[in-house]
Design a protein around this motif. Structure first.
Motif, PDB file in Angstrom:
ATOM      1  N   ALA A  41     -73.097  23.747  28.070  1.00  0.00           N
ATOM      2  CA  ALA A  41     -72.786  25.162  28.299  1.00  0.00           C
ATOM      3  C   ALA A  41     -72.004  25.391  29.589  1.00  0.00           C
ATOM      4  CB  ALA A  41     -74.065  25.981  28.315  1.00  0.00           C
ATOM      5  N   THR A  42     -71.986  24.411  30.482  1.00  0.00           N
ATOM      6  CA  THR A  42     -71.255  24.578  31.750  1.00  0.00           C
ATOM      7  C   THR A  42     -70.110  23.581  31.899  1.00  0.00           C
ATOM      8  OG1 THR A  42     -72.745  23.086  32.939  1.00  0.00           O
ATOM      9  CG2 THR A  42     -73.326  25.442  32.911  1.00  0.00           C
ATOM     10  N   ARG A  43     -69.839  22.817  30.881  1.00  0.00           N
ATOM     11  CA  ARG A  43     -68.794  21.789  30.922  1.00  0.00           C
ATOM     12  C   ARG A  43     -67.436  22.450  30.684  1.00  0.00           C
ATOM     13  NH1 ARG A  43     -70.252  17.961  26.592  1.00  0.00           N
ATOM     14  NH2 ARG A  43     -72.170  17.828  27.761  1.00  0.00           N
ATOM     15  N   SER A  44     -66.751  22.822  31.748  1.00  0.00           N
ATOM     16  CA  SER A  44     -65.524  23.597  31.600  1.00  0.00           C
ATOM     17  C   SER A  44     -64.371  22.766  31.041  1.00  0.00           C
ATOM     18  CB  SER A  44     -65.123  24.220  32.932  1.00  0.00           C
ATOM     19  OG  SER A  44     -64.838  23.218  33.870  1.00  0.00           O
ATOM     20  N   ASP A  45     -63.533  23.472  30.297  1.00  0.00           N
ATOM     21  CA  ASP A  45     -62.306  22.902  29.751  1.00  0.00           C
ATOM     22  C   ASP A  45     -61.245  23.040  30.830  1.00  0.00           C
ATOM     23  OD1 ASP A  45     -60.049  22.195  28.380  1.00  0.00           O
ATOM     24  OD2 ASP A  45     -60.321  23.623  26.746  1.00  0.00           O
ATOM     25  N   ARG A  46     -60.901  21.939  31.461  1.00  0.00           N
ATOM     26  CA  ARG A  46     -60.004  21.978  32.613  1.00  0.00           C
ATOM     27  C   ARG A  46     -58.536  21.973  32.211  1.00  0.00           C
ATOM     28  NH1 ARG A  46     -61.611  20.754  37.585  1.00  0.00           N
ATOM     29  NH2 ARG A  46     -63.822  20.989  37.943  1.00  0.00           N
ATOM     30  N   ILE A  47     -58.182  21.246  31.160  1.00  0.00           N
ATOM     31  CA  ILE A  47     -56.814  21.251  30.635  1.00  0.00           C
ATOM     32  C   ILE A  47     -56.897  21.134  29.120  1.00  0.00           C
ATOM     33  CG2 ILE A  47     -54.588  20.083  30.536  1.00  0.00           C
ATOM     34  CD1 ILE A  47     -54.903  19.216  33.364  1.00  0.00           C
ATOM     35  N   PRO A  48     -56.629  22.223  28.397  1.00  0.00           N
ATOM     36  CA  PRO A  48     -56.669  22.183  26.939  1.00  0.00           C
ATOM     37  C   PRO A  48     -55.364  21.644  26.353  1.00  0.00           C
ATOM     38  CG  PRO A  48     -56.216  24.405  27.676  1.00  0.00           C
ATOM     39  CD  PRO A  48     -56.415  23.564  28.917  1.00  0.00           C
ATOM     40  N   GLY A  49     -55.477  21.063  25.177  1.00  0.00           N
ATOM     41  CA  GLY A  49     -54.289  20.548  24.505  1.00  0.00           C
ATOM     42  C   GLY A  49     -54.332  20.757  23.006  1.00  0.00           C
ATOM     43  N   CYS A  50     -53.153  20.877  22.430  1.00  0.00           N
ATOM     44  CA  CYS A  50     -52.997  20.981  20.979  1.00  0.00           C
ATOM     45  C   CYS A  50     -52.457  19.662  20.452  1.00  0.00           C
ATOM     46  CB  CYS A  50     -52.002  22.079  20.623  1.00  0.00           C
ATOM     47  SG  CYS A  50     -52.656  23.727  20.725  1.00  0.00           S
ATOM     48  N   LEU A  51     -52.995  19.245  19.358  1.00  0.00           N
ATOM     49  CA  LEU A  51     -52.553  18.039  18.669  1.00  0.00           C
ATOM     50  C   LEU A  51     -51.868  18.489  17.393  1.00  0.00           C
ATOM     51  CD1 LEU A  51     -52.730  14.948  18.809  1.00  0.00           C
ATOM     52  CD2 LEU A  51     -54.913  15.107  17.621  1.00  0.00           C
ATOM     53  N   LYS A  52     -50.580  18.210  17.258  1.00  0.00           N
ATOM     54  CA  LYS A  52     -49.801  18.671  16.106  1.00  0.00           C
ATOM     55  C   LYS A  52     -48.980  17.519  15.542  1.00  0.00           C
ATOM     56  CE  LYS A  52     -51.052  22.921  16.642  1.00  0.00           C
ATOM     57  NZ  LYS A  52     -52.139  23.376  15.831  1.00  0.00           N
ATOM     58  N   PRO A  53     -48.789  17.493  14.233  1.00  0.00           N
ATOM     59  CA  PRO A  53     -47.860  16.500  13.671  1.00  0.00           C
ATOM     60  C   PRO A  53     -46.427  16.902  14.027  1.00  0.00           C
ATOM     61  CG  PRO A  53     -48.718  17.906  11.935  1.00  0.00           C
ATOM     62  CD  PRO A  53     -49.429  18.296  13.197  1.00  0.00           C
ATOM     63  N   SER A  54     -45.563  15.922  14.225  1.00  0.00           N
ATOM     64  CA  SER A  54     -44.181  16.214  14.607  1.00  0.00           C
ATOM     65  C   SER A  54     -43.418  16.943  13.498  1.00  0.00           C
ATOM     66  CB  SER A  54     -43.449  14.932  14.998  1.00  0.00           C
ATOM     67  OG  SER A  54     -43.427  14.025  13.917  1.00  0.00           O
ATOM     68  N   SER A  55     -43.939  16.927  12.291  1.00  0.00           N
ATOM     69  CA  SER A  55     -43.298  17.682  11.211  1.00  0.00           C
ATOM     70  C   SER A  55     -43.557  19.187  11.356  1.00  0.00           C
ATOM     71  CB  SER A  55     -43.809  17.202   9.849  1.00  0.00           C
ATOM     72  OG  SER A  55     -45.211  17.388   9.758  1.00  0.00           O
ATOM     73  N   LYS A  56     -44.562  19.563  12.141  1.00  0.00           N
ATOM     74  CA  LYS A  56     -44.913  20.978  12.337  1.00  0.00           C
ATOM     75  C   LYS A  56     -44.459  21.520  13.689  1.00  0.00           C
ATOM     76  CE  LYS A  56     -47.584  21.258   8.637  1.00  0.00           C
ATOM     77  NZ  LYS A  56     -47.201  22.001   7.483  1.00  0.00           N
ATOM     78  N   TRP A  57     -44.278  20.643  14.693  1.00  0.00           N
ATOM     79  CA  TRP A  57     -43.861  21.099  16.019  1.00  0.00           C
ATOM     80  C   TRP A  57     -43.128  19.985  16.732  1.00  0.00           C
ATOM     81  CZ3 TRP A  57     -43.901  20.286  21.209  1.00  0.00           C
ATOM     82  CH2 TRP A  57     -43.614  21.382  22.015  1.00  0.00           C
ATOM     83  N   TRP A  58     -41.997  20.320  17.356  1.00  0.00           N
ATOM     84  CA  TRP A  58     -41.265  19.398  18.205  1.00  0.00           C
ATOM     85  C   TRP A  58     -40.559  20.204  19.281  1.00  0.00           C
ATOM     86  CZ3 TRP A  58     -40.074  20.568  13.202  1.00  0.00           C
ATOM     87  CH2 TRP A  58     -38.834  21.127  12.939  1.00  0.00           C
ATOM     88  N   SER A  59     -40.282  19.568  20.397  1.00  0.00           N
ATOM     89  CA  SER A  59     -39.788  20.282  21.573  1.00  0.00           C
ATOM     90  C   SER A  59     -38.400  20.876  21.395  1.00  0.00           C
ATOM     91  CB  SER A  59     -39.824  19.373  22.804  1.00  0.00           C
ATOM     92  OG  SER A  59     -39.027  18.229  22.585  1.00  0.00           O
ATOM     93  N   ASP A  60     -37.616  20.379  20.470  1.00  0.00           N
ATOM     94  CA  ASP A  60     -36.268  20.915  20.245  1.00  0.00           C
ATOM     95  C   ASP A  60     -36.227  22.025  19.194  1.00  0.00           C
ATOM     96  OD1 ASP A  60     -34.962  19.445  22.168  1.00  0.00           O
ATOM     97  OD2 ASP A  60     -34.434  17.809  20.815  1.00  0.00           O
ATOM     98  N   MET A  61     -37.367  22.500  18.760  1.00  0.00           N
ATOM     99  CA  MET A  61     -37.388  23.552  17.737  1.00  0.00           C
ATOM    100  C   MET A  61     -36.586  24.800  18.119  1.00  0.00           C
ATOM    101  SD  MET A  61     -41.244  23.436  16.219  1.00  0.00           S
ATOM    102  CE  MET A  61     -41.109  24.056  14.546  1.00  0.00           C
ATOM    103  N   PRO A  62     -36.553  25.201  19.396  1.00  0.00           N
ATOM    104  CA  PRO A  62     -35.770  26.394  19.727  1.00  0.00           C
ATOM    105  C   PRO A  62     -34.278  26.259  19.394  1.00  0.00           C
ATOM    106  CG  PRO A  62     -37.237  25.864  21.532  1.00  0.00           C
ATOM    107  CD  PRO A  62     -37.293  24.712  20.558  1.00  0.00           C
TER     108      PRO A  62
END
Length: 154
Positions: A41-62
């Motif tokens: 109950a006190t274990r804070s999430d210090r850096i959250p991350g998303c795990l995505k397949p490259s078919s759904k998200w990639w850095s050049d999408m814009p």
């Protein structure tokens, strides 16, 4: 000179986001979180991350000519931004099977800064051609996660 008994860094772990305490219904896929010896109950999430397949998200999408891709890019950034807001942290990341993309929340509400993509196939090239790798970047995120001064939104 008196030495402080406070450690410079906290002990953190990296793993499934559900191992970190969240204050809302949103659970990140991955997280750097306080040591498991802490009560859940006190274990804070210090850096959250998303795990995505490259078919759904990639850095050049814009740069995509498809509107759907550009909207999907922003939707995933919004997801990470929501995780950072609920954890009151300013650092997050997206990890795919092809790249790691660190993200930093800016002072302006809803604005984030996106670091350059780090591809999984990157490898150190020696002193004359150093290159950041995914594993080294994850280690560095862990070091940031262990330092209270680097994380909290002020």
């Amino acid at each position: 000179m008196a030495m402080s008994s406070q450690p410079l860094h906290n002990v953190v772990n990296f793993g499934s986001g559900n191992l970190a305490h969240t204050t809302q219904a949103y659970t990140p896929d991955l997280a750097f979180f306080d040591h498991p010896s802490q009560p859940a109950a006190t274990r804070s999430d210090r850096i959250p991350g998303c795990l995505k397949p490259s078919s759904k998200w990639w850095s050049d999408m814009p740069k995509s000519h498809r509107l759907f891709d550009r909207v999907q890019f922003k939707q995933i950034l919004s997801e990470v931004n929501r995780y950072m807001a609920q954890s009151n942290t300013r650092i997050g990341f997206i990890l795919t099977d092809k790249e790691l993309v660190p993200i930093r929340k800016l002072a302006e509400k809803g604005h984030v800064e996106i670091a350059d993509s780090i591809p999984w196939d990157a490898c150190g090239q020696g002193e004359d051609r150093p290159q950041l790798t995914v594993l080294l970047a994850l280690w560095y995120l862990g070091m940031l996660a262990s330092d209270d001064q680097q994380l909290v939104m002020g």
